[in-house]
Write an enzyme that holds these catalytic residues in place. Structure first.
Site, PDB file in Angstrom:
ATOM      1  N   PHE A 241       2.798   6.472  -4.822  1.00  0.00           N
ATOM      2  CA  PHE A 241       4.018   7.123  -5.311  1.00  0.00           C
ATOM      3  C   PHE A 241       3.714   8.306  -6.244  1.00  0.00           C
ATOM      4  CE2 PHE A 241       7.279   3.449  -4.482  1.00  0.00           C
ATOM      5  CZ  PHE A 241       7.227   3.735  -3.126  1.00  0.00           C
ATOM      6  N   ARG A 242       2.423   8.598  -6.464  1.00  0.00           N
ATOM      7  CA  ARG A 242       1.989   9.878  -7.052  1.00  0.00           C
ATOM      8  C   ARG A 242       2.360  10.102  -8.513  1.00  0.00           C
ATOM      9  NH1 ARG A 242      -1.593  10.369  -3.103  1.00  0.00           N
ATOM     10  NH2 ARG A 242      -0.826  11.291  -1.191  1.00  0.00           N
TER      11      ARG A 242
ATOM     12  N   HIS B 193     -10.521   0.209   0.232  1.00  0.00           N
ATOM     13  CA  HIS B 193     -10.564   1.301   1.200  1.00  0.00           C
ATOM     14  C   HIS B 193     -12.020   1.366   1.646  1.00  0.00           C
ATOM     15  CE1 HIS B 193      -9.488   5.631   2.441  1.00  0.00           C
ATOM     16  NE2 HIS B 193     -10.773   5.498   2.718  1.00  0.00           N
TER      17      HIS B 193
ATOM     18  N   ASP C 224       0.500   2.612   3.761  1.00  0.00           N
ATOM     19  CA  ASP C 224      -0.339   3.659   3.172  1.00  0.00           C
ATOM     20  C   ASP C 224       0.485   4.941   2.990  1.00  0.00           C
ATOM     21  OD1 ASP C 224      -2.398   4.998   2.024  1.00  0.00           O
ATOM     22  OD2 ASP C 224      -3.652   5.138   3.815  1.00  0.00           O
TER      23      ASP C 224
ATOM     24  N   HIS D 147       0.820  -1.217   0.000  1.00  0.00           N
ATOM     25  CA  HIS D 147       0.000   0.000   0.000  1.00  0.00           C
ATOM     26  C   HIS D 147       0.853   1.265   0.000  1.00  0.00           C
ATOM     27  CE1 HIS D 147      -3.833   1.916   1.940  1.00  0.00           C
ATOM     28  NE2 HIS D 147      -3.415   2.596   0.893  1.00  0.00           N
TER      29      HIS D 147
END
Ligand code: DOR
Ligand code: ZN
Length: 422
Positions: free
Chosen positions: A59-60, A173, A287, A56
């Site tokens: 890394f955008r 989620h 996360d 989880h």
């Protein structure tokens, strides 16, 4: 053998002084002595553990590389002893189609120090069949958070069916199934009351209660022992984060502690530790959700939710072992073996045939976390100042990638798709 690493290794039988022989990146032999090797590391004064698997991370990349990218995110993971990460789909664009997925694989390959998997978004627009055998997993948002990708309650059971048909593990989620009231939040207590664990409980029931029997369902960032039980009873697996174990809303963390689901009360947090120590829950995942310092310095209500954690996850859990809150076999189960089993990658155990992803640690040498020594682009940590045990050396498929808190290897990370076999 290409490489031999000698140390006190965590095997099925417990900690054992031995040699781990590596050939083509895999553990080929474990024996008291292995005499012939091209390269040899004598780490006999250190513990050898399977390297961490973190299912989880955010890394955008693409779209938010001012916060993180595969290069910095994976540096962070590897220095912290994690050699496999699974990246989440709430990027810009979201990773939903096969072409989004292929593009992300291409971006990350050659840039990533860790091996990696990718979770593709599951919502009403996803063609799950086309991702079968290609994505590592699917991810569904039941509730609103960064990315605005939540699904509606009435969509849940149909989407579970789609994931089951694609035979991919589904990460969920599960935070709320009903719209949240419009309330302005001013602090961590307000954030917790706004998105209370009662909603999380309802969301978990809505998801687990509709789980097709054969599917692999993994609930992410579970904050209460009660939800861990719901997951276990439904045959699902569940993740716990280091921040929900170590931080709570009574701590004066302000926006740095703002995450979804929120940090809960101290008593809820302590019960989560008890649950973990008793074997409830399956994985500890970070996360890792970096946001910039400027974004986190906004007013509480406006600041985004999420905190970095890829680099500190293993070190904090190793510290918990040193403090006897957890034993070493439990750490390896939560941080290495179970996450690997859930997505079906041959990692997470020191055993013949498995990838030689290994960390060397000394449980007697803790240090305080210092945010400016970490490798995430975001440059801060809510764990700053807490004690942790960073690995001395980290090996990915037999090659040393990190030593004494710095990167020493290549960006050799490989993609693992296909969803494994579980
Ligand atoms: O706090 C969070 N941040 N929770 C999430 O679910 C998303 C994450 C993010 O991407 O920033
Ligand atoms: Zn997340």
């Amino acid at each position: 053998m290409d490489v031999v690493i000698e140390g006190k290794a965590l095997l099925d039988s417990g900690l054992t002084s031995c040699c781990i022989g590596i050939s083509d990146g895999r553990i080929a032999k474990i024996a008291k002595t292995i005499s012939i090797a091209d390269r040899r590391y004598d780490l006999s004064n250190l513990l050898l553990l399977p390297a961490g698997i973190d299912l989880h991370v955010h890394f955008r990349e693409p779209g938010m590389t001012h916060k993180e990218d595969f290069n910095t995110g994976s540096m962070s993971a590897v220095v912290g002893g994690t050699t496999f990460v699974m990246d989440m789909p709430n990027t810009l664009p979201a990773t939903r189609s096969l072409s989004d997925l292929k593009e992300k694989i291409e971006t990350a390959s050659g840039k990533c120090y860790a091996d990696f998997g990718l979770a593709a978004l599951l919502d009403s627009r996803t063609n799950a069949e086309s991702l079968a055998g290609r994505a590592t997993a699917l991810k569904m948002y039941v509730g609103e958070t960064t990315g605005g990708l939540g699904v509606r309650q009435e969509e849940i059971s149909g989407l579970l069916g789609k994931a089951a048909a694609a035979k991919l593990p589904l990460m969920v989620h599960a935070e709320h199934t009903v719209p949240l009231p419009e309330i302005e939040e001013t602090d961590l207590d307000g954030h917790d009351r706004h998105r209370s664990d009662g909603y999380e409980h309802m969301a978990a029931k809505a998801v687990c209660g509709n789980k097709p029997q054969e599917m692999r369902l993994h609930l992410l960032h579970v904050t209460t022992a009660r939800v861990l039980k719901i997951a276990r009873e439904s045959g699902s697996t569940a993740e716990i984060t280091p921040h929900h174990l170590l931080l709570d809303k009574s701590m004066k963390l302000g926006t740095w502690g703002k995450v979804n689901p929120p940090l809960r009360s101290k008593s809820t947090r302590l019960k989560l530790w008890e649950a973990l120590a008793s074997g409830l829950g399956d994985t500890v995942g970070s996360d890792h959700s970096p946001h910039t310092i400027a974004e986190k310095e906004e007013d509480f209500d406006a600041a985004p939710s999420g905190m970095p954690g890829a680099e500190t996850r293993m070190p904090l859990m190793l510290q918990a072992v040193a403090e006897r809150r957890l034993d070493i076999a439990q750490l390896s189960r939560y941080c290495c073996r179970r996450p690997a089993e859930i997505i079906g990658v041959p990692k997470g155990q020191l055993k013949e045939g498995f990838d030689a992803d290994i960390i060397a640690v000394d449980l007697r040498t803790g240090a305080k976390i210092s945010a400016d020594k970490l490798h995430s682009k975001c440059g801060w940590s809510a764990f700053d100042g807490m004690r942790a045990i960073f690995p001395r050396a980290v090996f990915l498929r037999g090659e040393k990638v990190s030593e004494a808190g710095e990167i020493v290897g290549e960006r050799a990370g490989r993609y693992f798709g296909g969803g494994g076999s579980g």
